[in-house]
Design a protein around this motif. Sequence first.
Motif, PDB file in Angstrom:
ATOM      1  N   ALA A  76       0.818  -1.211   0.000  1.00  0.00           N
ATOM      2  CA  ALA A  76       0.000   0.000   0.000  1.00  0.00           C
ATOM      3  C   ALA A  76       0.846   1.252   0.000  1.00  0.00           C
ATOM      4  O   ALA A  76       0.535   2.244  -0.680  1.00  0.00           O
ATOM      5  CB  ALA A  76      -0.924  -0.014   1.218  1.00  0.00           C
ATOM      6  N   PHE A  94       1.848   2.396  -4.393  1.00  0.00           N
ATOM      7  CA  PHE A  94       0.972   3.424  -4.942  1.00  0.00           C
ATOM      8  C   PHE A  94       1.385   4.830  -4.508  1.00  0.00           C
ATOM      9  O   PHE A  94       0.665   5.786  -4.728  1.00  0.00           O
ATOM     10  CB  PHE A  94      -0.480   3.150  -4.501  1.00  0.00           C
ATOM     11  N   SER A  95       2.541   4.949  -3.865  1.00  0.00           N
ATOM     12  CA  SER A  95       3.005   6.270  -3.439  1.00  0.00           C
ATOM     13  C   SER A  95       4.266   6.704  -4.168  1.00  0.00           C
ATOM     14  O   SER A  95       4.693   7.841  -4.029  1.00  0.00           O
ATOM     15  CB  SER A  95       3.274   6.260  -1.923  1.00  0.00           C
ATOM     16  N   LYS A 147      -1.308  -3.193 -11.575  1.00  0.00           N
ATOM     17  CA  LYS A 147      -1.972  -1.897 -11.409  1.00  0.00           C
ATOM     18  C   LYS A 147      -2.436  -1.354 -12.762  1.00  0.00           C
ATOM     19  O   LYS A 147      -3.575  -0.905 -12.913  1.00  0.00           O
ATOM     20  CB  LYS A 147      -1.008  -0.917 -10.739  1.00  0.00           C
ATOM     21  N   SER A 157      -6.394  -1.108 -13.721  1.00  0.00           N
ATOM     22  CA  SER A 157      -6.965   0.222 -13.937  1.00  0.00           C
ATOM     23  C   SER A 157      -7.796   0.252 -15.209  1.00  0.00           C
ATOM     24  O   SER A 157      -8.809   0.945 -15.286  1.00  0.00           O
ATOM     25  CB  SER A 157      -5.855   1.264 -14.002  1.00  0.00           C
ATOM     26  N   GLN A 173      -7.412  -0.988  -5.667  1.00  0.00           N
ATOM     27  CA  GLN A 173      -6.926   0.333  -6.057  1.00  0.00           C
ATOM     28  C   GLN A 173      -7.287   0.641  -7.512  1.00  0.00           C
ATOM     29  O   GLN A 173      -7.540   1.799  -7.871  1.00  0.00           O
ATOM     30  CB  GLN A 173      -5.407   0.399  -5.870  1.00  0.00           C
ATOM     31  N   ARG A 176      -8.864   7.223   9.199  1.00  0.00           N
ATOM     32  CA  ARG A 176      -8.234   7.947   8.103  1.00  0.00           C
ATOM     33  C   ARG A 176      -8.556   9.430   8.185  1.00  0.00           C
ATOM     34  O   ARG A 176      -7.724  10.286   7.898  1.00  0.00           O
ATOM     35  CB  ARG A 176      -8.704   7.387   6.751  1.00  0.00           C
ATOM     36  N   GLN A 201      -5.606  11.805   6.203  1.00  0.00           N
ATOM     37  CA  GLN A 201      -4.959  11.168   5.061  1.00  0.00           C
ATOM     38  C   GLN A 201      -6.030  10.760   4.047  1.00  0.00           C
ATOM     39  O   GLN A 201      -7.156  10.418   4.433  1.00  0.00           O
ATOM     40  CB  GLN A 201      -4.170   9.917   5.497  1.00  0.00           C
ATOM     41  N   PRO A 202      -5.730  10.766   2.763  1.00  0.00           N
ATOM     42  CA  PRO A 202      -6.723  10.331   1.765  1.00  0.00           C
ATOM     43  C   PRO A 202      -7.018   8.835   1.929  1.00  0.00           C
ATOM     44  O   PRO A 202      -6.100   8.019   2.064  1.00  0.00           O
ATOM     45  CB  PRO A 202      -6.045  10.615   0.425  1.00  0.00           C
ATOM     46  N   THR A 213      -7.397   6.043   0.448  1.00  0.00           N
ATOM     47  CA  THR A 213      -7.223   5.244  -0.762  1.00  0.00           C
ATOM     48  C   THR A 213      -7.589   3.791  -0.465  1.00  0.00           C
ATOM     49  O   THR A 213      -7.388   3.304   0.650  1.00  0.00           O
ATOM     50  CB  THR A 213      -5.767   5.300  -1.246  1.00  0.00           C
ATOM     51  N   PRO A 214      -8.137   3.070  -1.446  1.00  0.00           N
ATOM     52  CA  PRO A 214      -8.498   1.663  -1.201  1.00  0.00           C
ATOM     53  C   PRO A 214      -7.311   0.832  -0.711  1.00  0.00           C
ATOM     54  O   PRO A 214      -7.477  -0.041   0.141  1.00  0.00           O
ATOM     55  CB  PRO A 214      -8.981   1.193  -2.576  1.00  0.00           C
TER      56      PRO A 214
END
Length: 537
Positions: A84, A88-89, A136, A140, A188, A256, A261-262, A264-265
């Motif tokens: 996570a 995705f960061s 990913k 998407s 995500q 969260r 913090q956002p 995110t899934p």
Amino acid sequence: MHMLTEGLKLAAGRTLPALLERGTATPARGLAAGMLMTAAVQSSTAVTVASIGFVNTGLLSLKNAMWVIFGSNVGTTMNAWLVAALGFSFRIDAFALPFVGVGAVLMLAAHGVRPRALGQALAGFGVLFLGIDVLKDAFSGVGAAISLQDYVMPGVAGWLTLVAIGTVLTVLMQASGAVIAIIITAAQGGLMSVEAACAMVIGTNIGTTSTAILSAIGATSSARRLAAAHVMFNLVTGSVALLILPLLIGLLGLLRTWFEQPATPAVMVAMFHTVFNLLGVLLMVVLAAPMLRFLSRRFRSREEEIARPRHLDAPSLAVPDLALHALRQELGRTQSFATTALTGAARIPPDTPWIERQASTLDTLAPAITAYIGKLSGATLPAALVEALARSLRTLQYQENAVAAARQAATLGAALGTAPGAELDAAVATFRQAVAALAAGADASRGEFSAAAVEALLAEVEARYQALKEALLIHGAHARIDIAAMQDWLRLASLQRRATEQVAKAARMLAVLDGDLSPQQAAEANAVDDGNGHPES
């Protein structure tokens, strides 16, 4: 995941077993050891299998090993956080490719197992995230056109289906970390909702139990109990998490928001994985003790069943005479273990595994008998019953002494083998036959058991012992046998003689308890044995 896990395990060397062996003395330390080692090697399976192995060999108690297993379930959540946080960061290829390159160089060029293993782990780490990058991109595109939950029934039935999918995937892939990475990436990418992803994560926890179940096949009872504890932990935790899934999702949303913090899934799924495993540990604080009691009554081996008291129960304590009768029956069983061990020690070669089984059974049963006598002695008893309890304790002590001497004799006898020379061979065989005859006659469970017969058999053993001793000394004096070997054979005969005398003393005490021999007669006979040079223990 395979490259990462195997590389870390090899790089860790003996750290995993050493930490498990030294760091699990209390539930808290066991929990911490399980968390740390699983986070370090990124494999709850490795920690679980190692724990089962330690329990199987007796190096780790079931109680402490259970907390190691609970901790490993928490430690495995580190993988979800890595996916996570990093997947995705960051720009994945920018940091993953250097790991692959450095790892590959170490694998090919480094000297020594550990540097190459570390290279394998680094390369595996990089390839794992390159795979996540591929997933990913694929998810998407797919997530925009298709939603997995559209094909799953709504409500609880749909969640159960998702749990089953997560379980099956983990069983097939044998890597819950890889499955969780796929689930997080799918969530995500919009292929499934956070709730659906969390339901599948519950399934991955349940799927990890398959390896523990396979590892426990053919293992000891304690190892099978530990595997069952692993299964029960994951089933209980998964069931509770599934029942309160909407509540947990809402709680995670609040967390969260508090941390600004956002939501995110990917992060939501990682948080859920951690929270519901921590919830399981909290449940085990309450359930661990009853679970341990429940499991202790299951998966009993034949040896454990034999080692359970058959005649001692709490109701009989209310009637001292009845309790004494039950105690006499149990001591008759322990006498059988002692005489059987003596028979095994008299064989050529000695039956060491059989003796060890008898000794282990007696070692397990003796504390239960002692505790029963302690409870009975706490009541107000007539003098005759107090004396009978003292004789019962004495009987048990003689039996334990006999088995200890038989153990030593078996070890020494196995090392010596057969006697050198036909004359010595005959003397050894005659002495051992006399020992075996007394062992059979001193078994109180046989109908022909009598104190008089035991005395006659003991006299025969003593005569054969003196003949063997004289033969050994003559052979040693005439240099027909090495002096060191002569001393070893004398020690062996002395150990067998001691085991025989201790069995005979226990038989006398049983005869006194039965009323077939007076206490004075038993005391005089024991004094004669002690006068032969064997101080009473």
